[in-house]
Design an enzyme around this catalytic site. Structure first.
Site, PDB file in Angstrom:
ATOM      1  N   GLU A  11      12.166   2.103  14.011  1.00  0.00           N
ATOM      2  CA  GLU A  11      11.250   3.156  13.534  1.00  0.00           C
ATOM      3  C   GLU A  11       9.968   3.064  14.332  1.00  0.00           C
ATOM      4  O   GLU A  11       9.781   2.147  15.134  1.00  0.00           O
ATOM      5  CB  GLU A  11      10.971   2.986  12.040  1.00  0.00           C
ATOM      6  CG  GLU A  11      10.304   1.664  11.698  1.00  0.00           C
ATOM      7  CD  GLU A  11       9.983   1.489  10.215  1.00  0.00           C
ATOM      8  OE1 GLU A  11       9.933   2.467   9.462  1.00  0.00           O
ATOM      9  OE2 GLU A  11       9.769   0.322   9.825  1.00  0.00           O
TER      10      GLU A  11
ATOM     11  N   TYR B 118       0.824  -1.207   0.000  1.00  0.00           N
ATOM     12  CA  TYR B 118       0.000   0.000   0.000  1.00  0.00           C
ATOM     13  C   TYR B 118       0.856   1.254   0.000  1.00  0.00           C
ATOM     14  O   TYR B 118       2.065   1.185   0.223  1.00  0.00           O
ATOM     15  CB  TYR B 118      -0.953  -0.001   1.211  1.00  0.00           C
ATOM     16  CG  TYR B 118      -0.279   0.317   2.537  1.00  0.00           C
ATOM     17  CD1 TYR B 118       0.545  -0.607   3.165  1.00  0.00           C
ATOM     18  CD2 TYR B 118      -0.453   1.554   3.153  1.00  0.00           C
ATOM     19  CE1 TYR B 118       1.162  -0.314   4.372  1.00  0.00           C
ATOM     20  CE2 TYR B 118       0.155   1.858   4.362  1.00  0.00           C
ATOM     21  CZ  TYR B 118       0.962   0.921   4.965  1.00  0.00           C
ATOM     22  OH  TYR B 118       1.575   1.215   6.153  1.00  0.00           O
TER      23      TYR B 118
ATOM     24  N   ARG C 235      -7.583 -20.333  -2.175  1.00  0.00           N
ATOM     25  CA  ARG C 235      -6.580 -20.244  -1.112  1.00  0.00           C
ATOM     26  C   ARG C 235      -5.503 -21.317  -1.247  1.00  0.00           C
ATOM     27  O   ARG C 235      -5.805 -22.514  -1.245  1.00  0.00           O
ATOM     28  CB  ARG C 235      -7.253 -20.342   0.263  1.00  0.00           C
ATOM     29  CG  ARG C 235      -6.295 -20.046   1.408  1.00  0.00           C
ATOM     30  CD  ARG C 235      -6.996 -19.998   2.757  1.00  0.00           C
ATOM     31  NE  ARG C 235      -6.057 -19.606   3.799  1.00  0.00           N
ATOM     32  CZ  ARG C 235      -5.201 -20.445   4.385  1.00  0.00           C
ATOM     33  NH1 ARG C 235      -5.205 -21.726   4.053  1.00  0.00           N
ATOM     34  NH2 ARG C 235      -4.361 -20.008   5.304  1.00  0.00           N
TER      35      ARG C 235
ATOM     36  N   LYS D 239       6.516  -2.135   1.765  1.00  0.00           N
ATOM     37  CA  LYS D 239       5.369  -1.521   2.456  1.00  0.00           C
ATOM     38  C   LYS D 239       4.150  -2.449   2.334  1.00  0.00           C
ATOM     39  O   LYS D 239       3.204  -2.171   1.599  1.00  0.00           O
ATOM     40  CB  LYS D 239       5.089  -0.134   1.883  1.00  0.00           C
ATOM     41  CG  LYS D 239       4.205   0.726   2.788  1.00  0.00           C
ATOM     42  CD  LYS D 239       4.274   2.179   2.384  1.00  0.00           C
ATOM     43  CE  LYS D 239       3.285   3.068   3.107  1.00  0.00           C
ATOM     44  NZ  LYS D 239       3.466   3.136   4.549  1.00  0.00           N
TER      45      LYS D 239
ATOM     46  N   LEU E 246      11.121   1.159   6.923  1.00  0.00           N
ATOM     47  CA  LEU E 246      10.577   1.653   5.665  1.00  0.00           C
ATOM     48  C   LEU E 246      11.319   2.929   5.288  1.00  0.00           C
ATOM     49  O   LEU E 246      11.543   3.805   6.133  1.00  0.00           O
ATOM     50  CB  LEU E 246       9.082   1.956   5.833  1.00  0.00           C
ATOM     51  CG  LEU E 246       8.403   2.348   4.535  1.00  0.00           C
ATOM     52  CD1 LEU E 246       8.215   1.126   3.638  1.00  0.00           C
ATOM     53  CD2 LEU E 246       7.066   3.007   4.804  1.00  0.00           C
TER      54      LEU E 246
HETATM   55  N1  PDD Z   1       2.973   4.941   7.311  1.00  0.00           N
HETATM   56  N2  PDD Z   1       7.611   3.553   8.769  1.00  0.00           N
HETATM   57  C1  PDD Z   1       6.453   2.876   8.759  1.00  0.00           C
HETATM   58  C2  PDD Z   1       6.412   1.538   9.386  1.00  0.00           C
HETATM   59  C3  PDD Z   1       5.316   3.439   8.145  1.00  0.00           C
HETATM   60  O1  PDD Z   1       4.165   2.740   8.111  1.00  0.00           O
HETATM   61  C4  PDD Z   1       5.397   4.733   7.571  1.00  0.00           C
HETATM   62  C5  PDD Z   1       4.221   5.381   6.891  1.00  0.00           C
HETATM   63  C6  PDD Z   1       6.636   5.406   7.615  1.00  0.00           C
HETATM   64  C7  PDD Z   1       6.837   6.777   6.999  1.00  0.00           C
HETATM   65  O2  PDD Z   1       6.802   6.702   5.605  1.00  0.00           O
HETATM   66  P1  PDD Z   1       6.262   7.934   4.733  1.00  0.00           P
HETATM   67  O3  PDD Z   1       7.063   9.101   5.129  1.00  0.00           O
HETATM   68  O4  PDD Z   1       6.502   7.515   3.338  1.00  0.00           O
HETATM   69  O5  PDD Z   1       4.791   8.125   5.063  1.00  0.00           O
HETATM   70  C8  PDD Z   1       7.718   4.782   8.215  1.00  0.00           C
HETATM   71  C9  PDD Z   1       1.762   5.426   6.662  1.00  0.00           C
HETATM   72  C10 PDD Z   1       1.564   6.895   6.804  1.00  0.00           C
HETATM   73  C11 PDD Z   1       0.586   4.613   7.170  1.00  0.00           C
HETATM   74  O6  PDD Z   1       0.770   3.416   7.350  1.00  0.00           O
HETATM   75  O7  PDD Z   1      -0.509   5.158   7.330  1.00  0.00           O
END
Ligand code: PDD
Length: 287
Positions: free
Chosen positions: A180, A33, A100, A147, A205
C-alpha cells in the site's frame, strides 16, 4: 475564528493543547488514530472509522476512552466549534500516562486528543490531474492492519517520495508485490477493466475509503479482485490510482517514472472518483 482542540475532556485553544511528557503515545507510539474527512459539514463514513478505531484499540488492549455515543458528540461539537465545512477531524487515543516502562501498565486511563483542519479537498489539482508515485521497500512491521501512530517508516517513505517529486510511495513486499502507500491504499485497473487491490490482511490498513469504493464498484456492476499485484503489473496496467480519507480517489499517472496509460487519469478512475465524491457530498447513497 478561534481553533479548538479536544484534550482529555476539555476543549482548549489549539495553541495551548498539550499532553504529558510521560504519555505512552509520546514515548512508545503506544496509541492509535483515525482521520475522518468532512465534506459539506458532514463527516464521511464516521461509523466505519469508529469501528476501525475500536478494533485497533482492542488489538492493543487499550480501552475506549469514551463511549461511542459521547465520542460522536465530541466530534460533532469540535467540528461545529471550529466551523469546518470541508476538511478533516483527527483523533488519537493512547494508552495514557504512566512512568516509562516497556510493558503495558494496568489501571491507566487512555488519553484522547482531537483536532480539526480545514482543507479545500475538492478543488485540489491532484484529483483532476493525477499524481506521480515511486516504489520503495516495505520496511514496516507485520501488523499494518492496526492504525497505530508508529508511522516513522511511512514518514520516511513520504519524504523520499517528495524528494523525488512524487506525491506518494507505494511500498513493496519481499515478493515484489505492492502492499500500500504510506498513507493510502493502492489500486490498478487491468486491461480487461477489472479493479484490483490487495486483500485486507495484516500487511495493509483496511482503508475505509477502500471499503466504500469496493461497495460502490459492486453496486455499479464493476468487476473487482482483491489480490496482490506486482510493481511490473502496475506499470503496465491500464490505470492506477490510490485512495484514502484525504486523497479520496487520486489517479496515479506515473509510477517510478513510467507513464501509466496515456499519462492522464483513466476513465474508470475518473468515474469512481466522481461516484465517490458524490457519496461524500451525500448525493449518492451506498449500501
Ligand atoms: N491514512 N493505508 C495507510 C497506511 C494509511 O495511513 C491510510 C490512511 C490508508 C487509507 O485508509 P482510509 O481510507 O481509511 O483513510 C491506507 C490517513 C489518511 C492518514 O494517515 O492521514
Amino acid at each position: 475564528m478561534a481553533r479548538y482542540a479536544y484534550v482529555n475532556g476539555r476543549y482548549v485553544p489549539h495553541g495551548d493543547a498539550a499532553v504529558h511528557i510521560e504519555d505512552r503515545g509520546f514515548q512508545f507510539a503506544d496509541g492509535v488514530y483515525e482521520v475522518v474527512p468532512i465534506v459539506n459539514s458532514r463527516m464521511v463514513d464516521a461509523g466505519p472509522h469508529l469501528d476501525r478505531l475500536e478494533r485497533s484499540l482492542s488489538e492493543l488492549t487499550i480501552a475506549m476512552p469514551l463511549s461511542r455515543k459521547v465520542l460522536e458528540l465530541v466530534m460533532d461539537e469540535l467540528i461545529a466549534r471550529n466551523g469546518v465545512n470541508e476538511g478533516l477531524i483527527y483523533m488519537q487515543v493512547t494508552r495514557g500516562v504512566s512512568p516509562r516502562d516497556h510493558k503495558f501498565p494496568s489501571g491507566v486511563r487512555p488519553s484522547i486528543v482531537m483536532t480539526t483542519k480545514r482543507v479545500r479537498f475538492l478543488t485540489q489539482k491532484k484529483l483532476s490531474d493525477g499524481v506521480k508515485v515511486i516504489t520503495i521497500p516495505d520496511i514496516r512491521w507485520t501488523r499494518c492492519d492496526i492504525k497505530t501512530v508508529a508511522l516513522l517508516p511511512n514518514c520516511m517513505g513520504k519524504t523520499e517520495a517528495a524528494a523525488a517529486g512524487a506525491y506518494e510511495a507505494w511500498q513493496v513486499d519481499g515478493d515484489g508485490m505492492v502492499t500500500e502507500g504510506t498513507s493510502s491504499n493502492a489500486w490498478i485497473v487491468t486491461h480487461d477493466d477489472k479493479l484490483v487491490t490487495r486483500p485486507a490482511g495484516h500487511e495493509i490498513l483496511r482503508g475505509v475509503t477502500r471499503q466504500t469504493l469496493l461497495r460502490i464498484a459492486a453496486e455499479a456492476g464493476l468487476t473487482f479482485e482483491e489480490r496482490p499485484f506486482s510493481v511490473e503489473e502496475a506499470k503496465s496496467a491500464r490505470e492506477t490510482f490510490l485512495s484514502s480519507a484525504t486523497s479520496f480517489v487520486t489517479p496515479v499517472v506515473e509510477l517510478d517514472e513510467v507513464t501509466i496509460g496515456d499519462g492522464t487519469p483513466g476513465p474508470l478512475s475518473r468515474r469512481l472518483q466522481g461516484w465517490y465524491l458524490d457519496y461524500c457530498a451525500g448525493l449518492k447513497n451506498s449500501a
